[in-house]
Design a protein around this motif. Structure first.
Motif, PDB file in Angstrom:
ATOM      1  N   SER A  20      -1.698  11.732  -3.996  1.00 20.92           N
ATOM      2  CA  SER A  20      -1.816  10.281  -4.150  1.00 20.92           C
ATOM      3  C   SER A  20      -2.489   9.706  -2.911  1.00 20.92           C
ATOM      4  N   ILE A  40      -2.620   6.291  -2.272  1.00 17.99           N
ATOM      5  CA  ILE A  40      -1.858   5.125  -1.837  1.00 17.99           C
ATOM      6  C   ILE A  40      -0.440   5.253  -2.381  1.00 17.99           C
ATOM      7  N   ILE A  41       0.538   5.142  -1.500  1.00 15.28           N
ATOM      8  CA  ILE A  41       1.943   5.157  -1.904  1.00 15.28           C
ATOM      9  C   ILE A  41       2.636   4.016  -1.164  1.00 15.28           C
ATOM     10  N   PHE A  42       3.348   3.165  -1.885  1.00 15.62           N
ATOM     11  CA  PHE A  42       4.096   2.102  -1.227  1.00 15.62           C
ATOM     12  C   PHE A  42       5.382   1.832  -1.986  1.00 15.62           C
ATOM     13  N   GLN A  43       6.332   1.215  -1.294  1.00 10.67           N
ATOM     14  CA  GLN A  43       7.625   0.940  -1.899  1.00 10.67           C
ATOM     15  C   GLN A  43       7.644  -0.481  -2.452  1.00 10.67           C
ATOM     16  N   THR A  44       8.406  -0.681  -3.525  1.00  5.49           N
ATOM     17  CA  THR A  44       8.542  -1.983  -4.151  1.00  5.49           C
ATOM     18  C   THR A  44       9.933  -2.076  -4.766  1.00  5.49           C
ATOM     19  N   ARG A 100       9.013   3.602  -5.749  1.00  3.73           N
ATOM     20  CA  ARG A 100       7.714   3.913  -5.171  1.00  3.73           C
ATOM     21  C   ARG A 100       6.620   3.785  -6.224  1.00  3.73           C
ATOM     22  N   HIS A 138       2.558   4.715  -6.775  1.00  2.23           N
ATOM     23  CA  HIS A 138       1.473   5.510  -6.191  1.00  2.23           C
ATOM     24  C   HIS A 138       0.251   5.447  -7.084  1.00  2.23           C
TER      25      HIS A 138
END
Length: 71
Positions: A36, A38-42, A53, A55
């Motif tokens: 991946s 781009i990986i970010f938390q939400t 997460r 991605h």
């Protein structure tokens, strides 16, 4: 987080002695490594702050044929 990885790209081609024409094959991500970019938390609004997460996967293996002729 994702584990460490490496990707392999390869290009193989051939041409005549005068270099008037050329043919090649290109392979990106030869071993089809799934990663991946781009990986970010939400979290979901209106709920307990449970993190999730998101991605965006990178492109998988791709194969391209290339040809060139000079005149």
């Amino acid at each position: 987080m994702q584990p460490a990885f490496s990707k392999t790209d390869i290009r193989a081609g051939f041409t005549d002695t005068d270099r008037r024409w050329e043919a090649a094959i290109l392979i990106r991500n030869l071993f089809d490594e799934r990663t991946s970019g781009i990986i970010f938390q939400t979290f979901q609004p209106g709920t307990n702050p449970v993190l999730d997460r998101v991605h965006m996967p990178d492109p998988r293996r791709s194969i391209t044929l290339q040809a060139r002729y000079r005149f």
